[in-house]
Motif scaffolding. Structure first.
Motif, mmCIF file in Angstrom:
data_model
loop_
_atom_site.group_PDB
_atom_site.id
_atom_site.type_symbol
_atom_site.label_atom_id
_atom_site.label_comp_id
_atom_site.label_asym_id
_atom_site.label_seq_id
_atom_site.Cartn_x
_atom_site.Cartn_y
_atom_site.Cartn_z
ATOM 1 N N ARG A 5 4.170 10.354 -9.442
ATOM 2 C CA ARG A 5 3.442 10.898 -10.741
ATOM 3 C C ARG A 5 2.896 11.982 -10.547
ATOM 4 N NH1 ARG A 5 2.179 5.274 -10.427
ATOM 5 N NH2 ARG A 5 0.028 5.895 -9.440
ATOM 6 N N ALA A 6 2.200 12.366 -9.513
ATOM 7 C CA ALA A 6 1.673 13.798 -9.037
ATOM 8 C C ALA A 6 2.410 14.689 -9.287
ATOM 9 C CB ALA A 6 0.815 13.729 -7.649
ATOM 10 N N VAL A 7 4.040 14.692 -8.577
ATOM 11 C CA VAL A 7 5.005 15.627 -8.641
ATOM 12 C C VAL A 7 5.527 15.803 -9.937
ATOM 13 C CG1 VAL A 7 7.493 15.968 -8.219
ATOM 14 C CG2 VAL A 7 6.102 14.949 -6.378
ATOM 15 N N ARG A 8 5.207 14.919 -10.769
ATOM 16 C CA ARG A 8 6.021 15.064 -12.239
ATOM 17 C C ARG A 8 4.789 15.843 -13.031
ATOM 18 N NH1 ARG A 8 6.277 9.935 -14.579
ATOM 19 N NH2 ARG A 8 4.116 10.046 -14.731
ATOM 20 N N SER A 9 3.446 15.256 -12.805
ATOM 21 C CA SER A 9 2.297 16.326 -13.264
ATOM 22 C C SER A 9 2.391 17.642 -13.019
ATOM 23 C CB SER A 9 1.281 15.516 -13.264
ATOM 24 O OG SER A 9 0.890 14.368 -13.650
ATOM 25 N N ALA A 10 2.417 17.731 -11.766
ATOM 26 C CA ALA A 10 2.523 19.123 -10.955
ATOM 27 C C ALA A 10 3.583 20.158 -11.806
ATOM 28 C CB ALA A 10 2.306 19.225 -9.733
ATOM 29 N N THR A 11 4.897 19.395 -11.753
ATOM 30 C CA THR A 11 5.867 19.998 -12.219
ATOM 31 C C THR A 11 5.900 20.484 -13.648
ATOM 32 O OG1 THR A 11 7.483 18.928 -10.856
ATOM 33 C CG2 THR A 11 8.352 19.872 -12.474
ATOM 34 N N ARG A 21 0.858 -1.278 0.164
ATOM 35 C CA ARG A 21 -0.050 0.081 0.064
ATOM 36 C C ARG A 21 1.042 1.228 -0.156
ATOM 37 N NH1 ARG A 21 -3.738 -0.214 4.703
ATOM 38 N NH2 ARG A 21 -4.531 1.606 4.154
ATOM 39 N N LEU A 22 1.985 1.268 0.675
ATOM 40 C CA LEU A 22 2.808 2.357 0.799
ATOM 41 C C LEU A 22 3.475 2.455 -0.601
ATOM 42 C CD1 LEU A 22 4.244 1.975 4.410
ATOM 43 C CD2 LEU A 22 2.776 3.991 3.437
ATOM 44 N N ARG A 23 4.239 1.526 -1.254
ATOM 45 C CA ARG A 23 4.698 1.856 -2.480
ATOM 46 C C ARG A 23 3.790 2.478 -3.463
ATOM 47 N NH1 ARG A 23 6.565 -3.435 -0.882
ATOM 48 N NH2 ARG A 23 5.227 -4.333 -2.404
ATOM 49 N N LYS A 24 2.389 1.712 -3.250
ATOM 50 C CA LYS A 24 1.177 2.515 -4.349
ATOM 51 C C LYS A 24 1.241 4.030 -4.058
ATOM 52 C CE LYS A 24 -1.288 -1.590 -5.319
ATOM 53 N NZ LYS A 24 -2.657 -2.309 -5.338
ATOM 54 N N HIS A 25 1.095 4.288 -2.862
ATOM 55 C CA HIS A 25 0.962 5.740 -2.492
ATOM 56 C C HIS A 25 2.201 6.394 -3.059
ATOM 57 C CE1 HIS A 25 -2.615 6.394 -0.182
ATOM 58 N NE2 HIS A 25 -2.598 5.515 0.648
ATOM 59 N N LEU A 26 3.439 5.936 -2.762
ATOM 60 C CA LEU A 26 4.579 6.582 -3.044
ATOM 61 C C LEU A 26 4.704 6.722 -4.701
ATOM 62 C CD1 LEU A 26 7.391 7.556 -2.479
ATOM 63 C CD2 LEU A 26 8.344 5.303 -2.782
ATOM 64 N N ALA A 46 2.290 17.226 -3.464
ATOM 65 C CA ALA A 46 2.585 15.783 -3.870
ATOM 66 C C ALA A 46 3.914 15.304 -3.082
ATOM 67 C CB ALA A 46 2.815 15.886 -5.469
ATOM 68 N N ARG A 47 4.862 16.297 -2.996
ATOM 69 C CA ARG A 47 6.097 16.158 -2.420
ATOM 70 C C ARG A 47 5.929 15.749 -0.912
ATOM 71 N NH1 ARG A 47 10.522 16.812 -5.621
ATOM 72 N NH2 ARG A 47 10.083 18.327 -7.602
ATOM 73 N N SER A 48 4.879 16.438 -0.414
ATOM 74 C CA SER A 48 4.446 16.052 0.994
ATOM 75 C C SER A 48 3.981 14.519 1.133
ATOM 76 C CB SER A 48 3.428 17.076 1.516
ATOM 77 O OG SER A 48 2.928 16.490 2.687
ATOM 78 N N ARG A 49 3.447 14.199 0.246
ATOM 79 C CA ARG A 49 2.763 12.657 0.055
ATOM 80 C C ARG A 49 4.257 11.854 -0.013
ATOM 81 N NH1 ARG A 49 -0.916 13.147 -4.632
ATOM 82 N NH2 ARG A 49 -0.985 10.876 -4.644
ATOM 83 N N VAL A 50 5.055 12.101 -1.048
ATOM 84 C CA VAL A 50 6.392 11.365 -1.072
ATOM 85 C C VAL A 50 6.851 11.365 0.297
ATOM 86 C CG1 VAL A 50 8.467 11.280 -2.196
ATOM 87 C CG2 VAL A 50 6.371 11.934 -3.716
#
Length: 99
Positions: free
Chosen positions: A30-36, A20-25, A47-51
């Motif tokens: 992916r969210a970091v890449r999209s936002a960037t 589950r943690l790897r899925k979240h990571l 997204a970086r906070s989630r990482v």
């Protein structure tokens, strides 16, 4: 490695929790890449906070897991997994394959 500290995932994590943690990571990365790409600084920060949550829960950041008791390790991953689930609930698999 190359002046950076490297840590492996806490081996005491139950496999289902680790998955589950790897899925979240991966979703957070992916969210970091999209936002960037979109130039959305707030989304990137979120997204970086989630990482960070995922990496700490996995034992790869923060207090080294080998310096923590079993209870502290469990509290670490339970706390961060709950935070991740609250921020970005895991995708549900409601659809069934037709065939």
């Amino acid at each position: 490695m190359k002046g950076r500290k490297w840590r492996a995932t806490d081996p005491s994590l139950p496999e289902d929790v680790s998955a589950r943690l790897r899925k979240h990571l991966m979703a957070a990365r992916r969210a970091v890449r999209s936002a960037t790409t979109a130039g959305d600084e707030r989304a990137e920060r979120d997204a970086r906070s989630r990482v960070q949550h995922a990496k700490v829960a996995l034992g790869e950041r923060g207090t080294p897991w080998w310096e923590q008791s079993e209870a502290q390790r469990r509290e670490r991953w339970e706390h961060h997994l709950a935070a991740l689930d609250a921020i970005a609930p895991p995708a549900r698999k409601d659809h069934q394959e037709e065939g």
